[in-house]
Design an enzyme around this catalytic site. Structure first.
Site, PDB file in Angstrom:
ATOM      1  CB  THR A   8      -0.895  -0.012   1.274  1.00 49.67           C
ATOM      2  OG1 THR A   8      -1.979  -0.894   1.079  1.00 49.67           O
ATOM      3  CG2 THR A   8      -1.457   1.331   1.641  1.00 49.67           C
ATOM      4  NE  ARG A  36      -9.474  -7.125   1.732  1.00 51.89           N
ATOM      5  CZ  ARG A  36      -8.381  -6.376   1.922  1.00 51.89           C
ATOM      6  NH1 ARG A  36      -8.045  -5.455   1.029  1.00 51.89           N
ATOM      7  NH2 ARG A  36      -7.651  -6.548   2.981  1.00 51.89           N
ATOM      8  CG  ASP A  81      -6.125  -1.328   6.375  1.00 51.13           C
ATOM      9  OD1 ASP A  81      -5.988  -1.912   5.276  1.00 51.13           O
ATOM     10  OD2 ASP A  81      -5.163  -0.807   6.970  1.00 51.13           O
TER      11      ASP A  81
HETATM   12  N1  ASP Z   1      -3.912  -2.749   3.979  1.00 41.63           N
HETATM   13  C1  ASP Z   1      -4.148  -3.031   2.598  1.00 41.63           C
HETATM   14  C2  ASP Z   1      -5.423  -3.792   2.473  1.00 41.63           C
HETATM   15  O1  ASP Z   1      -5.678  -4.674   3.291  1.00 41.63           O
HETATM   16  C3  ASP Z   1      -3.057  -3.804   1.969  1.00 41.63           C
HETATM   17  C4  ASP Z   1      -1.696  -3.420   2.432  1.00 41.63           C
HETATM   18  O2  ASP Z   1      -1.480  -2.421   3.037  1.00 41.63           O
HETATM   19  O3  ASP Z   1      -0.770  -4.153   2.200  1.00 41.63           O
HETATM   20  O4  ASP Z   1      -6.133  -3.562   1.540  1.00 41.63           O
END
Ligand code: ASP
Length: 311
Positions: free
Chosen positions: A176, A204, A207
């Protein structure tokens, strides 16, 4: 007002091993971090706002196909890209967030448009796309967003899944981008943008656009942008928990952030990390995974980039 400002960014946390990284790749990632820091630094050093700085920083990361946001986002199990993004202004608690979008070049700018042009905080799918069009934001086609590396990662994950051998190490599948800043006026802000997790179920939402989980900012305490196994970050309200610990338990930013990442998240399958800045400009960048692309800069103009847990 002081001259003090701080900016920190992340480009995702996960299984990032020094032993598996070529020197070219290492240099490419550090260059990408440096470019994004420079974009935010340019805003803050000219007395710009923390909100403008985090959006500029995240845009630069979204434009870089090495990172899982915007160009280079990961694919769902159905072979599509669905992006989430959020921005929060700690001075006013204004928020804009979008979930499950594809097309706008910079999802974080769509989040900003939600904040600036609507009375609401979170839009999904077609309505978010409409807001981006009304704001005149640039769109790109599928070729722009596609990268072979992400496509191959999807194939590998689907193959393991079909063999019943899917790695239950979520750290392998996530990434991310995000930024937090404290500007010269003492205001803080956070922005986060992601393609989510490789082979995630269609629809889906992680967060990132959930305020208080992957993104949060409040001048009373801190600004936070997270990266990791999103479901766990949501269950533990990770970003807001740091703010709450500072306000109610009197913890420092460093102690609060460390507790959330190492106790709440790590002990509950929540691999990942986060970046945070408090209202004084102190920065914390804890992680419980092997690495996290990250960097920071303050008014002294020294750009710092880090990749591995041991820097
Ligand atoms: N937190 C992000 C998600 O679950 C993915 C990530 O940060 O690696 O969509």
């Amino acid at each position: 007002m002081t001259n003090r400002f701080s900016l920190a960014l992340h480009g995702g946390a996960g299984t990032i091993l020094r032993s598996k990284m070529s020197s070219e790749k290492d240099a490419d990632y550090r260059a990408g971090i440096q470019v994004a820091l420079a974009a935010g630094h340019a805003v803050l050093s000219k007395n710009g706002s923390a909100t403008d700085a985090v959006v500029a920083t995240v845009c630069a990361l979204e434009d870089n196909s090495l990172f899982n946001a915007g160009r280079g986002a990961v694919f769902t199990s159905a072979g599509k890209q669905e992006m989430d993004a959020a921005v929060m202004d700690g001075a006013t608690r204004s928020v804009g967030a979008v979930a499950g979008i594809f097309g706008p070049r910079n999802p974080v700018c769509v989040a900003r448009a939600v904040m600036d042009t609507t009375d609401h905080v979170l839009f999904g799918g077609a309505a978010a796309i409409e807001i981006a069009r009304n704001a005149g934001l640039p769109f790109e086609d599928a070729d722009y967003f596609y990268t072979d590396a992400r496509w191959q990662a999807l194939q590998e994950t689907l193959r393991l899944r079909a063999e019943g051998r899917e790695s239950d190490d979520p750290a392998r599948r996530h990434g991310t981008v995000g930024a937090v800043a404290r500007d010269m006026h003492g205001n803080v802000a956070a922005a986060t943008s992601t393609g989510g997790m490789t082979a995630k179920a269609p629809g889906r939402i992680g967060d990132t656009p959930v305020i208080g989980a992957g993104t949060f900012a409040d001048n009373e305490s801190c600004a936070v942008s997270a990266t990791g196994h999103g479901e766990v970050f949501i269950r533990y309200c990770a970003a807001h928990e740091i703010s709450a610990r500072m306000r109610f338990a009197g913890q420092s930013l460093a102690d609060a952030a460390q507790h959330v990442v190492m106790e709440d998240l790590a002990k509950n399958d929540g691999s990942g990390g986060l970046i945070a800045v408090d209202r004084h400009g102190n920065i914390a960048m804890p992680m419980n995974s092997e690495g996290m692309y990250r960097g920071c800069v303050t008014e002294d103009g020294q750009f710092k980039t880090f990749i591995y847990a041991d820097e």
